[in-house]
Motif scaffolding. Structure first.
Motif, PDB file in Angstrom:
ATOM      1  N   VAL A   3      -6.690   7.885  -6.074  1.00 60.53           N
ATOM      2  CA  VAL A   3      -6.756   7.817  -7.538  1.00 60.53           C
ATOM      3  C   VAL A   3      -7.655   8.929  -8.085  1.00 60.53           C
ATOM      4  N   GLY A   4      -8.814   9.143  -7.437  1.00 60.45           N
ATOM      5  CA  GLY A   4      -9.737  10.169  -7.907  1.00 60.45           C
ATOM      6  C   GLY A   4      -9.161  11.562  -7.853  1.00 60.45           C
ATOM      7  N   SER A   5      -8.467  11.881  -6.759  1.00 64.66           N
ATOM      8  CA  SER A   5      -7.878  13.223  -6.648  1.00 64.66           C
ATOM      9  C   SER A   5      -6.820  13.436  -7.721  1.00 64.66           C
ATOM     10  N   GLN A   6      -6.039  12.384  -8.012  1.00 66.63           N
ATOM     11  CA  GLN A   6      -5.028  12.509  -9.062  1.00 66.63           C
ATOM     12  C   GLN A   6      -5.666  12.592 -10.440  1.00 66.63           C
ATOM     13  N   LEU A   7      -6.759  11.850 -10.646  1.00 62.79           N
ATOM     14  CA  LEU A   7      -7.467  11.932 -11.928  1.00 62.79           C
ATOM     15  C   LEU A   7      -7.983  13.348 -12.182  1.00 62.79           C
TER      16      LEU A   7
ATOM     17  N   GLY B 296      11.117   6.599 -13.844  1.00 57.46           N
ATOM     18  CA  GLY B 296      11.544   5.321 -13.296  1.00 57.46           C
ATOM     19  C   GLY B 296      11.085   5.112 -11.869  1.00 57.46           C
ATOM     20  N   ARG B 297      11.090   6.184 -11.062  1.00 55.94           N
ATOM     21  CA  ARG B 297      10.686   6.047  -9.661  1.00 55.94           C
ATOM     22  C   ARG B 297       9.213   5.657  -9.540  1.00 55.94           C
ATOM     23  N   VAL B 298       8.359   6.325 -10.320  1.00 50.85           N
ATOM     24  CA  VAL B 298       6.928   6.044 -10.223  1.00 50.85           C
ATOM     25  C   VAL B 298       6.605   4.656 -10.768  1.00 50.85           C
ATOM     26  N   LEU B 299       7.151   4.314 -11.924  1.00 52.46           N
ATOM     27  CA  LEU B 299       6.903   2.984 -12.480  1.00 52.46           C
ATOM     28  C   LEU B 299       7.460   1.897 -11.577  1.00 52.46           C
ATOM     29  N   GLY B 300       8.616   2.169 -10.972  1.00 52.01           N
ATOM     30  CA  GLY B 300       9.194   1.205 -10.036  1.00 52.01           C
ATOM     31  C   GLY B 300       8.314   1.001  -8.816  1.00 52.01           C
ATOM     32  N   LEU B 301       7.721   2.075  -8.318  1.00 57.47           N
ATOM     33  CA  LEU B 301       6.823   1.952  -7.169  1.00 57.47           C
ATOM     34  C   LEU B 301       5.570   1.157  -7.524  1.00 57.47           C
ATOM     35  N   PHE B 302       4.999   1.413  -8.698  1.00 59.25           N
ATOM     36  CA  PHE B 302       3.839   0.627  -9.119  1.00 59.25           C
ATOM     37  C   PHE B 302       4.197  -0.855  -9.240  1.00 59.25           C
ATOM     38  N   GLY B 303       5.356  -1.136  -9.840  1.00 57.27           N
ATOM     39  CA  GLY B 303       5.800  -2.522  -9.959  1.00 57.27           C
ATOM     40  C   GLY B 303       6.022  -3.161  -8.603  1.00 57.27           C
ATOM     41  N   ALA B 304       6.631  -2.413  -7.679  1.00 53.21           N
ATOM     42  CA  ALA B 304       6.862  -2.943  -6.333  1.00 53.21           C
ATOM     43  C   ALA B 304       5.545  -3.212  -5.622  1.00 53.21           C
ATOM     44  N   ALA B 305       4.547  -2.336  -5.831  1.00 55.28           N
ATOM     45  CA  ALA B 305       3.241  -2.543  -5.194  1.00 55.28           C
ATOM     46  C   ALA B 305       2.615  -3.852  -5.650  1.00 55.28           C
ATOM     47  N   VAL B 306       2.680  -4.130  -6.966  1.00 52.76           N
ATOM     48  CA  VAL B 306       2.105  -5.374  -7.493  1.00 52.76           C
ATOM     49  C   VAL B 306       2.856  -6.585  -6.946  1.00 52.76           C
ATOM     50  N   ALA B 307       4.193  -6.529  -6.960  1.00 52.50           N
ATOM     51  CA  ALA B 307       4.992  -7.665  -6.496  1.00 52.50           C
ATOM     52  C   ALA B 307       4.773  -7.926  -5.007  1.00 52.50           C
ATOM     53  N   LEU B 308       4.730  -6.875  -4.214  1.00 55.07           N
ATOM     54  CA  LEU B 308       4.538  -7.040  -2.772  1.00 55.07           C
ATOM     55  C   LEU B 308       3.140  -7.573  -2.459  1.00 55.07           C
ATOM     56  N   PHE B 309       2.138  -7.109  -3.206  1.00 56.96           N
ATOM     57  CA  PHE B 309       0.791  -7.614  -2.955  1.00 56.96           C
ATOM     58  C   PHE B 309       0.687  -9.084  -3.338  1.00 56.96           C
TER      59      PHE B 309
ATOM     60  N   LEU C 169       0.825  -1.212   0.000  1.00 55.75           N
ATOM     61  CA  LEU C 169       0.000   0.000   0.000  1.00 55.75           C
ATOM     62  C   LEU C 169       0.859   1.262   0.000  1.00 55.75           C
ATOM     63  N   THR C 170       1.950   1.236   0.753  1.00 54.44           N
ATOM     64  CA  THR C 170       2.841   2.399   0.782  1.00 54.44           C
ATOM     65  C   THR C 170       3.395   2.689  -0.599  1.00 54.44           C
ATOM     66  N   ALA C 171       3.857   1.640  -1.297  1.00 56.31           N
ATOM     67  CA  ALA C 171       4.397   1.832  -2.641  1.00 56.31           C
ATOM     68  C   ALA C 171       3.333   2.377  -3.581  1.00 56.31           C
ATOM     69  N   LEU C 172       2.111   1.819  -3.501  1.00 53.38           N
ATOM     70  CA  LEU C 172       1.037   2.269  -4.388  1.00 53.38           C
ATOM     71  C   LEU C 172       0.658   3.723  -4.125  1.00 53.38           C
TER      72      LEU C 172
ATOM     73  N   GLU D  62       2.889  11.083  -5.598  1.00 50.83           N
ATOM     74  CA  GLU D  62       4.058  11.760  -6.162  1.00 50.83           C
ATOM     75  C   GLU D  62       4.138  11.616  -7.682  1.00 50.83           C
ATOM     76  N   GLY D  63       3.120  10.974  -8.284  1.00 52.89           N
ATOM     77  CA  GLY D  63       3.165  10.753  -9.728  1.00 52.89           C
ATOM     78  C   GLY D  63       3.251  12.027 -10.534  1.00 52.89           C
ATOM     79  N   SER D  64       2.497  13.045 -10.118  1.00 57.95           N
ATOM     80  CA  SER D  64       2.493  14.288 -10.881  1.00 57.95           C
ATOM     81  C   SER D  64       3.826  15.031 -10.785  1.00 57.95           C
ATOM     82  N   PRO D  65       4.366  15.287  -9.551  1.00 62.49           N
ATOM     83  CA  PRO D  65       5.644  16.005  -9.504  1.00 62.49           C
ATOM     84  C   PRO D  65       6.820  15.201 -10.054  1.00 62.49           C
ATOM     85  N   TRP D  66       6.816  13.883  -9.880  1.00 62.09           N
ATOM     86  CA  TRP D  66       7.932  13.071 -10.364  1.00 62.09           C
ATOM     87  C   TRP D  66       7.808  12.718 -11.834  1.00 62.09           C
ATOM     88  N   GLY D  67       6.584  12.731 -12.353  1.00 62.72           N
ATOM     89  CA  GLY D  67       6.335  12.300 -13.729  1.00 62.72           C
ATOM     90  C   GLY D  67       5.801  10.880 -13.745  1.00 62.72           C
ATOM     91  N   TRP D  68       4.625  10.685 -14.371  1.00 63.93           N
ATOM     92  CA  TRP D  68       3.971   9.375 -14.330  1.00 63.93           C
ATOM     93  C   TRP D  68       4.758   8.287 -15.041  1.00 63.93           C
TER      94      TRP D  68
END
Length: 505
Positions: A433-437, A242-255, A224-227, A233-239
């Motif tokens: 997700v909604g606030s970011q959308l 590498g950091r954002v995509l890595g966090l999404f990947g880590a969230a899936v793997a950890l879950f 959950l923390t990674a997700l 931080e997706g908007s300031p870091w860029g969707w």
């Protein structure tokens, strides 16, 4: 196997009985309402203070945003499932008291925070407050007479949405006329009152005192923390960074690792059936869609209301667009909708009893979708937004009332808080997700050379909010159609002395 009517207030509900002599139903509900209200108001009261905190604590906009939203969001998502599980296994009232004590300490710490770092840390401590919701839902089922359960669930769940607009107004008024620290003083008084009133809540039967699955809790929390970190931080870091995509990947793997761990554990933190059984899965997906829909409008409506009616003559592209309101005025635009949502939640018990919680959840999401579609078509005046947002609020209120009822209808009594905790986290993640959308759609429609969105950005963003709710409504409809065609869920095997829970569409 015949279903056990858990959430509809009919006889035979497992774990129900007359209220304990420790407190009358009215006193029990007063205590639980105060506890839920202490969380619900603090959820939005701080939103108007982002600029004030940035100025008075000499920090950046990102630092102020972490203090107001991100730190609490991360902490609450990680802590809520763990605390809910502790409530199921060690006694919900005992754990609720502990949560309120920690919440009070965090709130007092926020009021006394000496810099932005301290405020962020104490706001993270306040993140434990989200677990008040699943604990309160479990205590309602445990402590109140059967005929009071459906209405009480509607009232407490409706408070979460109903207090949102009120919190914005209160936060704006206090921020405009006093120090931001008074927000936490007011919050501390409310938490303290709830803590004192918990003496009226019966202790309930002792839990099974299972050992907490620490590896499972760690994997779930890290995923959950990674997700949520990727989302915030997706908007300031860029969707696509590498950091954002890595966090999404880590969230899936950890879950995935969490699911494997829970299937193997003798005493899992979360029974995987609470994530995968169809009626409960529908509840979690509905909660996610509801949270996304709610926060799209929490972002869009105040922003539209506060947008200046027109810019200087050299840039007249905004003339006739925006309402030029203060933060307090923007909150007032939302108040009728949030209050109507509270009324809808409070009166939803009869509809839940007659039609079933899944149908009410679908109806609520459908109303929210219709309101979003109307806002996409008509948002030129403050009165239009106020009136149409009331439809969104009513739909949200019905859906909020149906979620705990749907969870209770398909969950064993000893797992109620845990299942509600997962459901609450699903709504919280949906909110992120909604606030970011909403923010991303507006940013994509920024006027050249400015950070202000063009009018069509709001049209598109309102349509996105409507679409999210419509998907949730269709999921509920599909689940009901499938249920009518045959059994959807085999009832879990009951342990000796247990009453099995089965499908109720």
């Amino acid at each position: 196997m015949s279903p056990v009517p858990v959430a509809d207030g009919s006889p035979g509900r497992p774990g129900a009985g007359p209220a304990s002599p420790q407190g009358s139903p009215a006193r029990i509900m007063t205590a639980l309402v105060l506890a839920v209200l202490s969380y619900a108001l603090m959820q939005t009261m701080l939103v108007p203070t982002i600029g004030v905190l940035q100025r008075e604590l000499h920090t950046t906009a990102a630092g102020a945003s972490w203090a107001v939203l991100s730190s609490t969001l991360l902490a609450s998502a990680v802590l809520t499932p763990v605390v809910s599980r502790l409530g199921d296994s060690h006694g919900r009232r005992k754990v609720l008291v502990a949560v309120l004590v920690v919440y009070l300490a965090g709130t007092i710490g926020c009021a006394a925070a000496w810099d932005i770092g301290a405020l962020i840390a104490f706001r993270a401590v306040q993140g434990v407050s989200l677990s008040v919701l699943p604990l309160a839902f479990g205590l309602i089922r445990e402590a109140l007479p059967a005929d009071r359960v459906a209405a009480s669930l509607g009232l407490t769940s409706g408070l979460v949405g109903g207090a949102a607009g009120v919190g914005l107004v209160c936060g704006g008024l206090i921020a405009d006329h006093a120090s931001w620290r008074w927000l936490f003083v007011a919050g501390a008084v409310l938490v303290a009152a709830a803590l004192l009133m918990t003496r009226a809540v019966p202790a309930g039967p002792p839990g099974r005192a299972e050992r907490l699955d620490l590896p499972g809790a760690g994997l779930f929390g890290l995923s959950l923390t990674a997700l949520l970190l990727a989302l915030t931080e997706g908007s300031p870091w860029g969707w696509t960074s590498g950091r954002v995509l890595g966090l999404f990947g880590a969230a899936v793997a950890l879950f995935a690792a969490f699911v494997v761990r829970e299937r193997m554990a003798a005493e899992p933190m979360i029974d995987v059936r609470l994530l995968t059984q169809r009626p409960i899965l529908v509840a979690h997906l509905g909660a996610f869609m509801l949270g996304a829909n709610q926060f799209v409008f929490y972002v869009l409506v105040p922003k539209l209301a506060e947008l200046p009616r027109g810019l200087p003559p050299q840039d007249a592209r905004l003339l006739g667009y925006g309402f030029g309101m203060s933060v307090t005025g923007a909150g007032l635009v939302m108040v009728p909708g949030t209050l109507l949502g509270l009324a809808a939640s409070s009166s939803a018990g009869r509809a839940v009893t007659r039609r079933g919680p899944a149908a009410v959840l679908g109806l609520g999401l459908a109303l929210a979708a219709a309101g979003g579609a109307l806002l996409a078509a008509a948002h030129a005046g403050a009165w239009q937004v106020t009136v149409i947002y009331a439809l969104v609020g009513a739909g949200s209120g019905l859906a909020m009332a149906a979620l705990p009822a749907l969870i209770h209808a398909h969950t064993r009594p000893e797992e109620v808080a845990t299942a509600n905790g997962v459901n609450t986290v699903a709504r919280t993640v949906g909110g992120a997700v909604g606030s970011q959308l909403g923010t991303a759609v507006l940013a994509s429609a920024a006027l050249p050379g400015t950070v202000l969105p063009a009018e069509h950005g709001f049209t598109a963003a309102f349509a996105v909010g409507a679409g999210v709710a419509a998907v949730g409504a269709l999921l509920c409809l599909a689940a009901r159609v499938r249920a009518r065609g045959g059994p959807v869920l085999a009832a879990p095997a009951a342990a000796p002395g247990e009453v099995p829970t089965a499908e109720k569409a």
